[in-house]
Design a protein around this motif. Structure first.
Motif, short mmCIF file in Angstrom:
data_model
loop_
_atom_site.label_atom_id
_atom_site.label_comp_id
_atom_site.label_asym_id
_atom_site.label_seq_id
_atom_site.Cartn_x
_atom_site.Cartn_y
_atom_site.Cartn_z
N TRP A 1 0.26 4.09 -11.97
CA TRP A 1 0.41 5.01 -10.84
C TRP A 1 1.52 6.03 -11.12
O TRP A 1 1.51 7.12 -10.57
N ILE A 2 2.48 5.65 -11.96
CA ILE A 2 3.49 6.64 -12.35
C ILE A 2 2.82 7.70 -13.22
O ILE A 2 2.95 8.90 -12.98
N ARG B 1 0.90 10.06 -11.33
CA ARG B 1 1.60 10.62 -10.15
C ARG B 1 0.76 10.36 -8.91
O ARG B 1 0.56 11.25 -8.07
N ALA B 2 0.24 9.16 -8.83
CA ALA B 2 -0.63 8.83 -7.70
C ALA B 2 0.17 8.74 -6.39
O ALA B 2 1.35 8.43 -6.41
N THR B 3 -0.51 9.03 -5.31
CA THR B 3 0.01 8.70 -3.99
C THR B 3 -0.88 7.59 -3.44
O THR B 3 -2.09 7.78 -3.28
N VAL B 4 -0.28 6.45 -3.19
CA VAL B 4 -1.02 5.26 -2.78
C VAL B 4 -0.65 4.98 -1.33
O VAL B 4 0.54 4.87 -1.01
N SER B 5 -1.64 4.91 -0.46
CA SER B 5 -1.34 4.75 0.97
C SER B 5 -2.01 3.52 1.54
O SER B 5 -3.22 3.34 1.38
N GLY B 6 -1.23 2.70 2.22
CA GLY B 6 -1.78 1.56 2.95
C GLY B 6 -2.36 2.05 4.27
O GLY B 6 -1.70 2.77 5.00
N ILE C 1 4.78 9.18 -21.32
CA ILE C 1 3.85 10.32 -21.27
C ILE C 1 4.27 11.46 -22.19
O ILE C 1 3.46 12.30 -22.54
N LEU D 1 7.85 5.06 -7.23
CA LEU D 1 7.71 4.38 -8.53
C LEU D 1 8.18 5.34 -9.60
O LEU D 1 7.57 6.38 -9.83
N CYS D 2 9.27 5.00 -10.24
CA CYS D 2 9.91 6.00 -11.09
C CYS D 2 10.34 5.43 -12.42
O CYS D 2 10.51 6.17 -13.39
N GLY D 3 10.55 4.15 -12.51
CA GLY D 3 10.99 3.57 -13.76
C GLY D 3 10.64 2.10 -13.78
O GLY D 3 10.40 1.49 -12.74
N LEU D 4 10.59 1.54 -14.98
CA LEU D 4 10.14 0.16 -15.14
C LEU D 4 11.03 -0.56 -16.14
O LEU D 4 10.55 -1.26 -17.02
N ALA E 1 2.55 1.45 3.69
CA ALA E 1 3.46 2.15 2.78
C ALA E 1 2.79 3.36 2.15
O ALA E 1 1.58 3.40 2.00
N THR E 2 3.60 4.33 1.81
CA THR E 2 3.17 5.41 0.93
C THR E 2 3.92 5.23 -0.38
O THR E 2 5.15 5.25 -0.40
N VAL E 3 3.16 5.00 -1.44
CA VAL E 3 3.73 4.68 -2.74
C VAL E 3 3.46 5.89 -3.65
O VAL E 3 2.31 6.30 -3.78
N SER E 4 4.51 6.45 -4.22
CA SER E 4 4.32 7.66 -5.02
C SER E 4 4.83 7.47 -6.43
O SER E 4 5.98 7.06 -6.63
N GLY E 5 4.01 7.81 -7.40
CA GLY E 5 4.44 7.83 -8.79
C GLY E 5 5.20 9.12 -9.07
O GLY E 5 4.73 10.20 -8.72
N LEU E 6 6.39 8.98 -9.64
CA LEU E 6 7.24 10.14 -9.88
C LEU E 6 7.45 10.37 -11.38
O LEU E 6 7.88 9.46 -12.10
N VAL E 7 7.12 11.56 -11.83
CA VAL E 7 7.43 11.98 -13.20
C VAL E 7 8.27 13.24 -13.05
O VAL E 7 7.81 14.25 -12.49
N ASP F 1 7.39 17.12 -13.56
CA ASP F 1 6.59 17.86 -12.59
C ASP F 1 7.45 18.74 -11.69
O ASP F 1 6.92 19.65 -11.04
#
Lengths: 330, 330
Positions: free
Chosen positions: A260-261, A264-269, B58, B239-242, B265-271, B274
């Motif tokens: 998802w990183i 750059r997804a946006t995941v919504s419940g 990436i 979500l930005c690092g692992l 929740a709103t879960v967002s992958g951040l790079v 961008d």
């Protein structure tokens, strides 16, 4: 007057069977002051009910002995409220029974359109779920590549048709060739993948060479992992149902966050109850599509409340075809 | 003139050691037409480099023999471009070496503020990461409860201070009591949990009785699961690092999607790349905070390019304290 009702009898180990339910007959009590007595016309049978049995649903947990809950279209047959008249049809949480008593606040406004059973599918909660997920959360745009597992279920079929009406490329995933043919020929999906016989990942590569823009998840499990590996940059994932794990004791882990990183997804419940206040907006958008026959719904109807357990078990096995309903009375 | 550079020598099995790197000396070649020769002042050492070594980032994959990549603050020492003058300081991808040659488009505008090394931390990529995640993706609001693992790393420390400046309740998670004390006493965190000695879940219950509004994930792994179980309704997860899995061969699964449905929740992958176009917006917001001493950055500085492997291994062990930098020249 007798009221037949269906209770949870025992916890299922995995996929429920009819033995997990019992049928009781009790006398119908008269409604109290201000209350309304309703006769169930249609009972909606939905996947989330399995989650209530597991004690994992946000609305309620069910224990053996409890009546099964569920949304119904019901007819007002006795009213101690000025707000409702005998003969009106309403939507309510009538449960798995023939008669139910409600405070007037617990009843919807009377149903005025000519398709009362559709108030439990395409013009009801599954429809609102599909609409809220695609339009309000995923902010669907023309040309998006949309993938919908459980493609011909109540939510999926609505979502697929809404996405087509919005000018998207729509790929379904379903559990039989018959369902896949129906998805393409009747619901207008561009493609549909048979999750039991096709190589899903390969088919997704073929149908979505530039990745998936919107994944409307109703299933969880492996399909969510496979789809998450093929998201386009800026993809939206709607987490809305977990049919793949409803029958398991344990919750399944989610996809690797790295996927998802990367996209750059946006995941919504999505919990449909949050959008109740916007239901009229959704109905206003969908009724014209419905009138133009751009929205239709196959209904899988059983007759008689005593067949509700059957219908539910069939849904849990994935053997239903379209929206599962029980016609309780006419 | 000789250029010392550090290459990947062998793939680490897990946490890298200095044996995984080699140091080479080569002649500095003169810059070509239009090109600029730079002398590295500061090299930024960042967790994402481990991910490049694993072939999972990436931006690039590194193989044994390849020079390690990295962002630097460098001084222009010879310029065949009208755009840059000798003596100017710029930000560029100079890599783990003493001298680098660039096309002018690959150099930032000259750094004009008085803190050049900060162009690699609080006023650079880690700062932009923190700002973009909190402000643009999570849409931070006053009063939000914000949890930041890796609380005193470059991104975490910036995020923590930005969240405090925005009027949030900020809880950090760090790897030692010393780091926790620093987080609270110097960076202004309300609380900081020692992930090695505290019971993290219990502490989160105690500090966030109403749940977490924003979880700025830099770590993945178990902490992401624990936090996902304690999200408030409407939470945002960045979500930005692992870091927790950079040293593993396999990717770890994510939290159960049910947790994100439950909390809507709103879960967002951040790079961060961008958001490059919005870097000036971020600098304009942060410079005043910086001037008011509401933003500061502890720097963990090693001297000499030959110590870059050391510094990187220390970062990967979590033994760094603040932003890891190598001072390559003065």
């Amino acid at each position: 007057m007798k009221n037949k009702k269906i209770c949870l009898h025992s916890y299922p180990d995995n996929i429920p069977t009819v033995d997990n339910f019992s049928c009781q007959e009790v006398a119908v009590t008269p409604p109290g002051a201000g209350q309304v007595l309703c006769k169930t016309r249609y009972l909606s049978i939905d996947p989330y009910m399995r989650s209530q049995i597991s004690g994992r649903h946000i609305t309620a947990s069910l224990s053996p002995g409890d009546m099964m809950m569920g949304e119904t279209v019901s007819e007002v047959i006795q009213s101690n409220s000025e707000k409702f008249k005998v003969g009106q049809l309403v939507r309510c949480m009538g449960g798995w029974q023939e008669y139910s008593i409600h405070e007037p606040e617990a009843l919807s406004a009377p149903i005025t359109h000519a398709y009362p059973s559709y108030a439990l599918s395409i013009l009801g909660m599954p429809g609102l779920t599909a609409y809220a997920g695609l339009m309000w959360l995923a902010k669907l745009q023309k040309g998006n590549v949309v993938v919908i597992p459980a493609a011909v279920g109540a939510v999926g079929a609505t979502a697929g048709q809404l996405a087509k009406a919005a000018g998207c490329i729509v790929i379904g995933i379903a559990g039989s060739n018959e369902k896949c043919r129906y998805a393409v020929n009747e619901l207008g999906y561009d493609f549909c993948i048979n999750r039991k016989t096709d190589h899903i990942a390969e088919k997704l590569e073929q149908y979505c060479p530039n990745g998936i823009d919107v994944y409307f998840d109703l299933v969880g499990g492996k399909l969510l992992h496979i789809a998450s590996e093929r998201l386009a940059i800026g993809a939206r994932v709607i987490l809305c149902g977990l049919v793949a794990e409803y029958n398991n004791k344990d919750r399944m882990a989610g996809p690797a966050p790295a996927l998802w990183i990367k996209s750059r997804a946006t995941v919504s419940g999505l919990v449909v109850y949050d959008f109740e206040a916007r239901r009229s907006e959704f109905i206003a958008e969908c009724l014209p599509l419905f009138a133009q026959k751009k929205l239709k719904m196959q209904e899988d109807i059983s007759i008689g409340i005593e067949h509700a357990p059957d219908a539910f078990c069939k849904l849990m096995r994935g053997d239903n075809f379209g929206k599962t309903l029980v016609k309780v009375s006419t």
